[in-house]
Design a protein around this motif. Structure first.
Motif, PDB file in Angstrom:
ATOM      1  N   ASP A  82      18.768 -20.454  20.228  1.00 34.59           N
ATOM      2  CA  ASP A  82      20.172 -19.615  19.917  1.00 34.59           C
ATOM      3  C   ASP A  82      20.721 -20.295  18.521  1.00 34.59           C
ATOM      4  O   ASP A  82      21.317 -21.486  18.792  1.00 34.59           O
ATOM      5  CB  ASP A  82      21.112 -19.662  20.986  1.00 34.59           C
ATOM      6  CG  ASP A  82      22.452 -19.113  20.858  1.00 34.59           C
ATOM      7  OD1 ASP A  82      22.441 -18.588  19.912  1.00 34.59           O
ATOM      8  OD2 ASP A  82      23.113 -19.115  22.151  1.00 34.59           O
ATOM      9  N   THR A  83      20.447 -19.609  17.681  1.00 33.74           N
ATOM     10  CA  THR A  83      21.171 -20.059  16.253  1.00 33.74           C
ATOM     11  C   THR A  83      22.620 -19.645  16.124  1.00 33.74           C
ATOM     12  O   THR A  83      23.218 -19.982  15.142  1.00 33.74           O
ATOM     13  CB  THR A  83      20.284 -19.542  15.199  1.00 33.74           C
ATOM     14  OG1 THR A  83      20.400 -18.192  15.086  1.00 33.74           O
ATOM     15  CG2 THR A  83      18.701 -20.085  15.344  1.00 33.74           C
ATOM     16  N   GLY A  84      22.905 -18.895  16.979  1.00 34.51           N
ATOM     17  CA  GLY A  84      24.132 -18.145  16.711  1.00 34.51           C
ATOM     18  C   GLY A  84      24.368 -16.833  16.111  1.00 34.51           C
ATOM     19  O   GLY A  84      25.579 -16.430  15.926  1.00 34.51           O
ATOM     20  N   SER A  85      23.173 -16.417  15.551  1.00 37.64           N
ATOM     21  CA  SER A  85      23.489 -15.231  14.912  1.00 37.64           C
ATOM     22  C   SER A  85      22.165 -14.381  15.201  1.00 37.64           C
ATOM     23  O   SER A  85      21.168 -15.098  15.609  1.00 37.64           O
ATOM     24  CB  SER A  85      23.492 -15.110  13.345  1.00 37.64           C
ATOM     25  OG  SER A  85      22.336 -15.616  12.779  1.00 37.64           O
ATOM     26  N   ASP A  89      18.130 -16.042  14.968  1.00 36.22           N
ATOM     27  CA  ASP A  89      17.382 -15.777  15.834  1.00 36.22           C
ATOM     28  C   ASP A  89      16.008 -15.244  15.736  1.00 36.22           C
ATOM     29  O   ASP A  89      14.964 -15.623  15.945  1.00 36.22           O
ATOM     30  CB  ASP A  89      18.020 -15.203  17.386  1.00 36.22           C
ATOM     31  CG  ASP A  89      19.071 -16.011  17.719  1.00 36.22           C
ATOM     32  OD1 ASP A  89      19.372 -17.339  17.494  1.00 36.22           O
ATOM     33  OD2 ASP A  89      19.604 -15.452  18.789  1.00 36.22           O
ATOM     34  N   LEU A 141      16.431 -12.589  26.386  1.00 35.02           N
ATOM     35  CA  LEU A 141      17.145 -13.623  25.648  1.00 35.02           C
ATOM     36  C   LEU A 141      17.810 -13.148  24.368  1.00 35.02           C
ATOM     37  O   LEU A 141      18.788 -13.284  24.139  1.00 35.02           O
ATOM     38  CB  LEU A 141      16.122 -14.781  25.738  1.00 35.02           C
ATOM     39  CG  LEU A 141      15.831 -15.550  26.827  1.00 35.02           C
ATOM     40  CD1 LEU A 141      15.213 -16.805  26.537  1.00 35.02           C
ATOM     41  CD2 LEU A 141      17.361 -16.095  27.460  1.00 35.02           C
ATOM     42  N   LEU A 142      16.748 -12.921  23.347  1.00 32.35           N
ATOM     43  CA  LEU A 142      17.087 -12.712  22.153  1.00 32.35           C
ATOM     44  C   LEU A 142      18.050 -11.556  21.779  1.00 32.35           C
ATOM     45  O   LEU A 142      19.288 -11.386  21.087  1.00 32.35           O
ATOM     46  CB  LEU A 142      15.866 -12.367  21.033  1.00 32.35           C
ATOM     47  CG  LEU A 142      16.063 -12.456  19.552  1.00 32.35           C
ATOM     48  CD1 LEU A 142      14.884 -13.193  18.813  1.00 32.35           C
ATOM     49  CD2 LEU A 142      16.653 -11.084  19.117  1.00 32.35           C
ATOM     50  N   ARG A 145      21.374 -11.882  23.844  1.00 31.46           N
ATOM     51  CA  ARG A 145      22.426 -12.547  23.121  1.00 31.46           C
ATOM     52  C   ARG A 145      23.133 -12.003  22.026  1.00 31.46           C
ATOM     53  O   ARG A 145      24.361 -11.767  21.674  1.00 31.46           O
ATOM     54  CB  ARG A 145      21.839 -13.899  22.413  1.00 31.46           C
ATOM     55  CG  ARG A 145      21.564 -14.995  23.573  1.00 31.46           C
ATOM     56  CD  ARG A 145      21.285 -16.335  23.179  1.00 31.46           C
ATOM     57  NE  ARG A 145      19.950 -16.260  21.931  1.00 31.46           N
ATOM     58  CZ  ARG A 145      18.899 -16.937  22.140  1.00 31.46           C
ATOM     59  NH1 ARG A 145      18.694 -17.723  23.308  1.00 31.46           N
ATOM     60  NH2 ARG A 145      17.972 -16.908  21.149  1.00 31.46           N
ATOM     61  N   ARG A 149      27.070 -10.972  21.623  1.00 29.56           N
ATOM     62  CA  ARG A 149      27.739 -11.303  20.222  1.00 29.56           C
ATOM     63  C   ARG A 149      28.377 -10.075  19.555  1.00 29.56           C
ATOM     64  O   ARG A 149      29.210 -10.169  18.804  1.00 29.56           O
ATOM     65  CB  ARG A 149      26.834 -11.908  19.562  1.00 29.56           C
ATOM     66  CG  ARG A 149      26.284 -13.280  19.687  1.00 29.56           C
ATOM     67  CD  ARG A 149      25.712 -13.952  18.375  1.00 29.56           C
ATOM     68  NE  ARG A 149      24.601 -15.027  18.700  1.00 29.56           N
ATOM     69  CZ  ARG A 149      23.299 -14.965  19.065  1.00 29.56           C
ATOM     70  NH1 ARG A 149      22.667 -13.612  18.363  1.00 29.56           N
ATOM     71  NH2 ARG A 149      22.549 -15.901  19.092  1.00 29.56           N
ATOM     72  N   SER A 203      24.487 -17.815  10.780  1.00 28.79           N
ATOM     73  CA  SER A 203      24.946 -18.854  11.747  1.00 28.79           C
ATOM     74  C   SER A 203      25.751 -19.913  11.288  1.00 28.79           C
ATOM     75  O   SER A 203      25.567 -20.417  10.095  1.00 28.79           O
ATOM     76  CB  SER A 203      23.816 -19.409  12.365  1.00 28.79           C
ATOM     77  OG  SER A 203      22.713 -19.954  11.510  1.00 28.79           O
TER      78      SER A 203
END
Length: 205
Positions: A82-85, A89, A141-142, A145, A149, A203
């Motif tokens: 999870d890179t935050g963006s 990702d 997951l990807l 997420r 967001r 991210s």
């Protein structure tokens, strides 16, 4: 299914894990070297440094052996950091995929197994099942997420989104056999994210 997963009768010898691992490695190496059609139990045993009996104690046939080994490899879950963006990702996923598909063993085995799958329904079903499991994992997951967001709409179909993500990489490396370098990734990631309808966010460092 391997014998290890069945209940062993009283007094049965315990199968050594190191021998099982050696046989699995030998299968992958033989598939890369000669393909499924020419692969033999004898050659696998010789490469693994074991007897044919050791192989047959674990798998009843060449088909069962290959199906079990290939299914376990194809169904392995990729690390999805999870890179935050969404952009981050996607970059990590494509980096892992490109490295895996450009591995010498994968580069030889995948085209051969695809050809065999067209002729053998059992191989086709095994590959499809393993890849569907992988697809659901990536989608949950990807894509999940990115939805959380606000980068992708909640109405997006995760499976179709994963097809769009992995399709270009697979086509380029496994079908067209064209190289994919790190320098190619930013443009590819941006194109995929745009196609998904995602708003790109960088991210945090």
């Amino acid at each position: 299914m391997t014998i290890e997963k069945r209940r062993a009768p009283a007094g049965a010898a315990v199968l050594r894990g190191d021998i099982t691992a050696a046989i699995r490695r030998a299968v992958m190496q033989e598939l890369a070297a000669v393909g499924y059609g020419r692969l033999s139990i004898e050659a696998v045993a010789r490469r693994a440094g074991v007897s044919k009996t050791a192989v047959y104690r674990r798998w009843r046939s060449k088909l069962e052996l290959v199906l079990e080994v290939v299914s376990s490899v194809a169904g392995q879950k990729l690390p999805l950091m999870d890179t935050g963006s969404l952009q981050g990702d996607l970059t990590v996923l494509l980096m892992v995929m490109s490295k895996a598909l450009q591995h010498p063993l994968a580069a030889q085995i995948i085209p051969d197994l695809l050809a065999e799958a067209a002729r053998n329904p059992q191989i086709a079903e095994t590959l499809q099942a393993a890849l569907r499991t992988h697809q659901h994992h990536v989608g949950e997951l990807l894509i999940g997420r990115a939805i959380d967001r606000g980068e992708l709409p909640a109405s997006i179909d995760p499976d179709r989104a994963v097809d769009l993500i992995v399709g270009p990489v697979y086509w380029r490396l496994a079908i067209a056999r064209a190289p994919l370098t790190m320098a190619d990734l930013p443009e590819l990631v941006a194109s995929i994210a745009t196609a998904l309808g995602g708003s790109m966010r960088t991210s945090s460092p």
